[in-house]
Design a protein around this motif. Structure first.
Motif, PDB file in Angstrom:
ATOM      1  N   GLU A  43       1.367  -7.769   0.655  1.00  0.00           N
ATOM      2  CA  GLU A  43       2.053  -6.679   1.356  1.00  0.00           C
ATOM      3  C   GLU A  43       3.183  -6.089   0.528  1.00  0.00           C
ATOM      4  OE1 GLU A  43       1.465  -9.646   2.493  1.00  0.00           O
ATOM      5  OE2 GLU A  43      -0.018  -9.334   4.085  1.00  0.00           O
ATOM      6  N   GLN A  44       3.750  -6.907  -0.388  1.00  0.00           N
ATOM      7  CA  GLN A  44       4.825  -6.419  -1.245  1.00  0.00           C
ATOM      8  C   GLN A  44       4.310  -5.799  -2.530  1.00  0.00           C
ATOM      9  OE1 GLN A  44       7.760  -9.530  -1.891  1.00  0.00           O
ATOM     10  NE2 GLN A  44       7.571 -10.275   0.228  1.00  0.00           N
ATOM     11  N   ALA A  45       3.073  -6.147  -2.911  1.00  0.00           N
ATOM     12  CA  ALA A  45       2.526  -5.680  -4.190  1.00  0.00           C
ATOM     13  C   ALA A  45       1.855  -4.322  -4.085  1.00  0.00           C
ATOM     14  CB  ALA A  45       1.521  -6.700  -4.731  1.00  0.00           C
ATOM     15  N   ILE A  46       1.558  -3.884  -2.866  1.00  0.00           N
ATOM     16  CA  ILE A  46       0.847  -2.626  -2.677  1.00  0.00           C
ATOM     17  C   ILE A  46       1.830  -1.538  -2.257  1.00  0.00           C
ATOM     18  CG2 ILE A  46       0.265  -3.113  -0.255  1.00  0.00           C
ATOM     19  CD1 ILE A  46      -2.482  -1.825  -0.797  1.00  0.00           C
ATOM     20  N   ALA A  47       1.633  -0.332  -2.787  1.00  0.00           N
ATOM     21  CA  ALA A  47       2.598   0.748  -2.551  1.00  0.00           C
ATOM     22  C   ALA A  47       2.563   1.241  -1.113  1.00  0.00           C
ATOM     23  CB  ALA A  47       2.313   1.910  -3.505  1.00  0.00           C
ATOM     24  N   ALA A  48       1.399   1.249  -0.493  1.00  0.00           N
ATOM     25  CA  ALA A  48       1.256   1.658   0.912  1.00  0.00           C
ATOM     26  C   ALA A  48      -0.033   1.042   1.423  1.00  0.00           C
ATOM     27  CB  ALA A  48       1.227   3.173   1.055  1.00  0.00           C
ATOM     28  N   ARG A  49      -0.105   0.794   2.721  1.00  0.00           N
ATOM     29  CA  ARG A  49      -1.263   0.079   3.265  1.00  0.00           C
ATOM     30  C   ARG A  49      -2.138   0.965   4.141  1.00  0.00           C
ATOM     31  NH1 ARG A  49       0.134  -5.266   5.992  1.00  0.00           N
ATOM     32  NH2 ARG A  49      -2.055  -5.701   5.484  1.00  0.00           N
ATOM     33  N   GLY A  53      -6.391  -0.486   5.681  1.00  0.00           N
ATOM     34  CA  GLY A  53      -6.036  -1.542   4.741  1.00  0.00           C
ATOM     35  C   GLY A  53      -7.121  -1.790   3.712  1.00  0.00           C
ATOM     36  N   ASN A  54      -8.406  -1.732   4.130  1.00  0.00           N
ATOM     37  CA  ASN A  54      -9.516  -1.892   3.182  1.00  0.00           C
ATOM     38  C   ASN A  54      -9.440  -0.842   2.074  1.00  0.00           C
ATOM     39  OD1 ASN A  54     -11.970  -2.496   5.835  1.00  0.00           O
ATOM     40  ND2 ASN A  54     -10.631  -3.944   4.812  1.00  0.00           N
ATOM     41  N   GLU A  55      -9.338   0.418   2.474  1.00  0.00           N
ATOM     42  CA  GLU A  55      -9.376   1.515   1.510  1.00  0.00           C
ATOM     43  C   GLU A  55      -8.130   1.544   0.634  1.00  0.00           C
ATOM     44  OE1 GLU A  55     -12.132   4.462   4.298  1.00  0.00           O
ATOM     45  OE2 GLU A  55     -10.061   5.037   3.826  1.00  0.00           O
ATOM     46  N   ALA A  56      -6.978   1.261   1.226  1.00  0.00           N
ATOM     47  CA  ALA A  56      -5.741   1.251   0.443  1.00  0.00           C
ATOM     48  C   ALA A  56      -5.769   0.147  -0.596  1.00  0.00           C
ATOM     49  CB  ALA A  56      -4.537   1.100   1.361  1.00  0.00           C
ATOM     50  N   HIS A  57      -6.353  -0.985  -0.254  1.00  0.00           N
ATOM     51  CA  HIS A  57      -6.363  -2.131  -1.171  1.00  0.00           C
ATOM     52  C   HIS A  57      -7.125  -1.806  -2.453  1.00  0.00           C
ATOM     53  CE1 HIS A  57      -5.743  -6.438  -1.932  1.00  0.00           C
ATOM     54  NE2 HIS A  57      -6.915  -6.388  -2.547  1.00  0.00           N
ATOM     55  N   THR A  58      -8.377  -1.362  -2.320  1.00  0.00           N
ATOM     56  CA  THR A  58      -9.132  -1.053  -3.538  1.00  0.00           C
ATOM     57  C   THR A  58      -8.509   0.103  -4.300  1.00  0.00           C
ATOM     58  OG1 THR A  58     -10.620   0.384  -2.267  1.00  0.00           O
ATOM     59  CG2 THR A  58     -11.329  -1.876  -2.615  1.00  0.00           C
ATOM     60  N   SER A  59      -8.034   1.102  -3.563  1.00  0.00           N
ATOM     61  CA  SER A  59      -7.549   2.318  -4.217  1.00  0.00           C
ATOM     62  C   SER A  59      -6.232   2.093  -4.954  1.00  0.00           C
ATOM     63  CB  SER A  59      -7.387   3.432  -3.177  1.00  0.00           C
ATOM     64  OG  SER A  59      -8.624   3.726  -2.569  1.00  0.00           O
ATOM     65  N   TRP A  60      -5.388   1.213  -4.472  1.00  0.00           N
ATOM     66  CA  TRP A  60      -4.130   0.970  -5.159  1.00  0.00           C
ATOM     67  C   TRP A  60      -4.308   0.062  -6.368  1.00  0.00           C
ATOM     68  CZ3 TRP A  60       0.244   2.882  -6.323  1.00  0.00           C
ATOM     69  CH2 TRP A  60       1.220   2.088  -6.938  1.00  0.00           C
ATOM     70  N   PHE A  61      -5.017  -1.027  -6.235  1.00  0.00           N
ATOM     71  CA  PHE A  61      -5.066  -2.005  -7.327  1.00  0.00           C
ATOM     72  C   PHE A  61      -6.026  -1.603  -8.444  1.00  0.00           C
ATOM     73  CE2 PHE A  61      -3.470  -4.709  -3.806  1.00  0.00           C
ATOM     74  CZ  PHE A  61      -2.283  -5.101  -4.406  1.00  0.00           C
ATOM     75  N   ALA A  62      -6.901  -0.620  -8.208  1.00  0.00           N
ATOM     76  CA  ALA A  62      -7.868  -0.239  -9.243  1.00  0.00           C
ATOM     77  C   ALA A  62      -7.199   0.211 -10.528  1.00  0.00           C
ATOM     78  CB  ALA A  62      -8.773   0.870  -8.701  1.00  0.00           C
ATOM     79  N   HIS A  63      -6.087   0.964 -10.422  1.00  0.00           N
ATOM     80  CA  HIS A  63      -5.495   1.530 -11.641  1.00  0.00           C
ATOM     81  C   HIS A  63      -4.947   0.450 -12.573  1.00  0.00           C
ATOM     82  CE1 HIS A  63      -1.590   0.919  -9.614  1.00  0.00           C
ATOM     83  NE2 HIS A  63      -1.041   1.071 -10.799  1.00  0.00           N
ATOM     84  N   MET A 121     -11.122  -8.347  -7.702  1.00  0.00           N
ATOM     85  CA  MET A 121      -9.952  -7.627  -7.221  1.00  0.00           C
ATOM     86  C   MET A 121      -8.832  -8.611  -6.878  1.00  0.00           C
ATOM     87  SD  MET A 121     -10.635  -4.434  -7.354  1.00  0.00           S
ATOM     88  CE  MET A 121      -9.326  -3.715  -6.354  1.00  0.00           C
ATOM     89  N   PRO A 122      -7.557  -8.211  -7.027  1.00  0.00           N
ATOM     90  CA  PRO A 122      -6.458  -9.099  -6.653  1.00  0.00           C
ATOM     91  C   PRO A 122      -6.524  -9.482  -5.170  1.00  0.00           C
ATOM     92  CG  PRO A 122      -5.657  -7.220  -7.898  1.00  0.00           C
ATOM     93  CD  PRO A 122      -7.087  -6.928  -7.567  1.00  0.00           C
ATOM     94  N   TYR A 123      -6.045 -10.663  -4.884  1.00  0.00           N
ATOM     95  CA  TYR A 123      -5.961 -11.191  -3.523  1.00  0.00           C
ATOM     96  C   TYR A 123      -7.345 -11.334  -2.877  1.00  0.00           C
ATOM     97  CZ  TYR A 123      -1.143  -9.816  -4.375  1.00  0.00           C
ATOM     98  OH  TYR A 123       0.104  -9.668  -4.940  1.00  0.00           O
ATOM     99  N   SER A 124      -8.374 -11.474  -3.711  1.00  0.00           N
ATOM    100  CA  SER A 124      -9.728 -11.663  -3.194  1.00  0.00           C
ATOM    101  C   SER A 124     -10.319 -12.946  -3.786  1.00  0.00           C
ATOM    102  CB  SER A 124     -10.625 -10.474  -3.542  1.00  0.00           C
ATOM    103  OG  SER A 124     -10.982 -10.480  -4.915  1.00  0.00           O
ATOM    104  N   GLU A 125     -11.403 -13.385  -3.196  1.00  0.00           N
ATOM    105  CA  GLU A 125     -12.157 -14.525  -3.713  1.00  0.00           C
ATOM    106  C   GLU A 125     -13.588 -14.086  -3.941  1.00  0.00           C
ATOM    107  OE1 GLU A 125     -11.396 -18.399  -1.556  1.00  0.00           O
ATOM    108  OE2 GLU A 125     -10.439 -17.006  -0.146  1.00  0.00           O
ATOM    109  N   VAL A 126     -14.168 -14.544  -5.038  1.00  0.00           N
ATOM    110  CA  VAL A 126     -15.571 -14.312  -5.335  1.00  0.00           C
ATOM    111  C   VAL A 126     -16.191 -15.661  -5.682  1.00  0.00           C
ATOM    112  CG1 VAL A 126     -17.237 -13.193  -6.860  1.00  0.00           C
ATOM    113  CG2 VAL A 126     -15.172 -11.963  -6.173  1.00  0.00           C
TER     114      VAL A 126
END
Length: 601
Positions: free
Chosen positions: A18-24, A223-233, A378-383
């Motif tokens: 929640e602190q690492a992402i610019a907006a959720r 939250g799903n869309e914000a997560h991939t879209s923020w950390f991709a860059h 992706m960050p904060y995920s498990e594979v």
């Protein structure tokens, strides 16, 4: 932060997500970008593929104002949090306003406008679509004609979109039609209601299931869309100065998030190439010149686009282009090597799914390309790799499931998303996809990996693209069949090509029984090779050959089609009805497990 290794991802994960992402929320990301980069170009829209036509430039401040107007408009038309705005239009600025504005007022439901009207009608009902935003009449893209044929469309509010510089769409006499841009202009440029957005709220419904068969509507939260879209860059190495060509449609997660909102989140610029996207021949002819003019730094691709660009002479200064990202289907190492040699542009791979807002893993730009790899998670995920070899994942980007919960079985299990991809994870944490579980060819009890066979064909100097699928066989159940397209100027028959490539195939049982040279491979709307169509073609070729030898000289036409999850074949026999002939042809099938229906004419 820039990712170069799994250790970098793990270091970030010591900070709460929640602190690492610019907006959720999606709106939060766009609003932040407009606040920080309001004067920068969000979009550069190319009305056509000619260099002397002036583009339309949309700043982040203009984008936010129009997203607000769209949200106000949809809310005024009765769209609430549980209602949807269906969108059938190409990737142009107005469609972007509709997509993100719909997620503020309610839910966006982008739909492939190439689907059959009856199919679209089912999606509109399933999505509870109160408003339809559709592309108006256009000389190059007849979406309007298809929309007007949707059963029951006259009962829905329709807003017609026009491309910049194109004529205003024609309206019928019905009160529930309007021109989207005109209705937009009448709205305030700031939100007139509290949308009460949260990471848990459903933002969109994306249909999946290929181009045929009953689709599934995937729910995405903000939250799903914000997560991939923020950390991709952080994988891409992009910032607000990056310019990217995004020729993907917005009804696909690649256009909307992987190469779309991921750019909007950081204030970067997207070049939107005409209403036809990457199917515009004039744009492709001038592709490298547009890269030079717009100082493009990143290319958004699928393997078929890479293959096409390999054949496009580099006739401009493309020193600004730092990377070509590709996904949608496995990236053959031979193709990546060929593209890098031809252009000097490094290639990196992506693995994505609609069910996790477009991203499972990404190869970092600032690390070497790993042949056969789909990158780091992706960050904060498990594979993980399940016991059956299938890739599964979980994390903040994973969808809560389909709108029809009965479809979740086998895909969403105990918090895990089951990808259907076969894979492995190497010692550095890179995910390697070795095939699709349903694409594996089972010859007897022997599993054949089609990607390894395709790699052997792609190493041939005359082959542009290759797709290997199963051919039904009475003795072995399945054998491999290869469909290939040739490079410009190349000429070689299928049998001769097979003879040259066979020694390179990784094992003897994997050598295709036959090679079929075709002009183009069937592809989805984003250019991904559509193997289900080739599997049907393989059935037709096999049965046509089999029955022709038994038909006493009568003309026979075999048509294979999908029925549910299986394939069936209709066989039309010229001439008078002959039950004995039908029985003989049925017997000729032997152990080939394809249901066949015979008819005479």
């Amino acid at each position: 932060m820039i990712f170069r290794s799994l250790a970098d991802i793990e270091a970030l994960e010591r900070t709460p997500c929640e602190q690492a992402i610019a907006a959720r929320t999606t709106y939060g990301l766009i609003e932040r970008a407009a606040r920080l980069h309001g004067a920068r170009d969000a979009f550069v829209y190319l009305p056509d593929g000619e260099l002397d036509t002036a583009p339309q430039r949309i700043t982040y401040a203009e984008l936010l104002a129009n997203v607000n107007r769209a949200a106000n408009l949809f809310r005024s038309l009765g769209v609430g949090p549980d209602d949807s705005v269906a969108i059938l239009a190409p990737n142009i600025p107005s469609t972007q306003y509709a997509l993100w504005g719909a997620q503020v007022a309610g839910r966006a439901c982008p739909i492939n406008f190439m689907l059959q009207p009856e199919h679209v009608a089912g999606l509109l009902d399933a999505a509870n679509a109160k408003v339809v935003v559709a592309f108006g009449e256009h000389a190059q893209l007849d979406v309007a004609g298809a929309v007007r044929r949707i059963p029951g469309i006259e009962q829905r509010q329709v807003l017609w979109v026009s491309a910049p510089g194109a004529p205003t769409p024609a309206l019928s006499q019905r009160a529930n039609e309007a021109v989207f841009e005109q209705a937009l202009a009448a709205q305030p440029d700031s939100l007139q209601f509290d949308p009460r957005l949260s990471p848990e709220r459903i933002a969109s419904l994306f249909h999946t299931g290929g181009t045929t068969g009953a689709p599934k509507l995937v729910q995405h939260t903000h939250g799903n869309e914000a997560h991939t879209s923020w950390f991709a860059h952080m994988f891409y190495g992009f910032d607000e100065n990056t310019v990217e060509i995004n020729g993907f449609p917005l009804f696909h997660v690649a256009g909307a998030f992987v190469y779309g909102l991921a750019m909007l989140a950081i204030g970067a610029t997207q070049v939107l190439p005409t209403v036809l996207g990457m199917r515009d021949a004039a744009f492709l002819r001038n592709y490298w010149k547009f890269c030079e003019r717009e100082k493009v730094g990143a290319l958004a691709c699928v393997p078929t686009i890479l293959a096409g660009l390999c054949n496009q002479p580099v006739d401009a200064d493309i020193a600004s282009v730092k990377v070509a990202y590709t996904g949608g289907s496995p990236l053959p190492t031979e193709l990546a090597d060929r593209f890098e040699k031809a252009t000097g542009i490094p290639v990196r791979n992506i693995l994505g799914m609609t069910e996790c807002s477009g991203l499972v893993s990404i190869e970092p730009l600032h690390a070497p390309r790993v042949p056969g790899s789909a990158g780091l998670r992706m960050p904060y995920s498990e594979v993980k790799i399940r016991e059956d070899g299938v890739v599964a994942l979980r994390g903040p980007h994973v969808s809560p499931g389909y709108t029809d919960a009965a479809r979740n079985a086998g895909m969403f299990e105990d918090g895990w998303l089951v990808s259907g991809d076969l894979g492995r994870i190497d010692a550095q944490g890179y995910l390697h996809v070795t095939g699709r579980a349903k694409d594996v060819i089972i010859r007897g009890s022997h599993n054949i990996d089609p990607q390894l066979v395709e790699d052997a064909f792609l190493a041939h100097p005359g082959v542009a693209m290759c797709a290997v699928v199963a051919e039904p066989d009475a003795h072995s159940g399945e054998v491999a069949m290869a469909f290939v397209t040739l490079k410009p100027g190349a000429s070689i028959a299928g049998d001769a090509l097979l003879a040259e490539v066979a020694p390179r195939v990784y094992e003897r049982p994997a050598i295709p029984r036959r090679v079929v040279v075709i002009d183009t491979l069937p592809v989805t709307a984003i250019g991904k090779v559509y193997k289900p169509a080739l599997r049907l073609r393989a059935i037709e070729i096999k049965l046509q050959e089999l029955f022709a030898s038994q038909a006493d000289g009568r003309e026979i036409v075999v048509t294979a089609k999908e029925r549910g999850s299986a394939a069936v074949a209709d066989v039309r026999i010229a001439g008078a009805e002959d039950p004995a002939l039908a029985a003989r042809l049925q017997a000729a099938l032997g152990a080939i497990a394809v249901p066949v229906a015979f008819s005479f004419s």
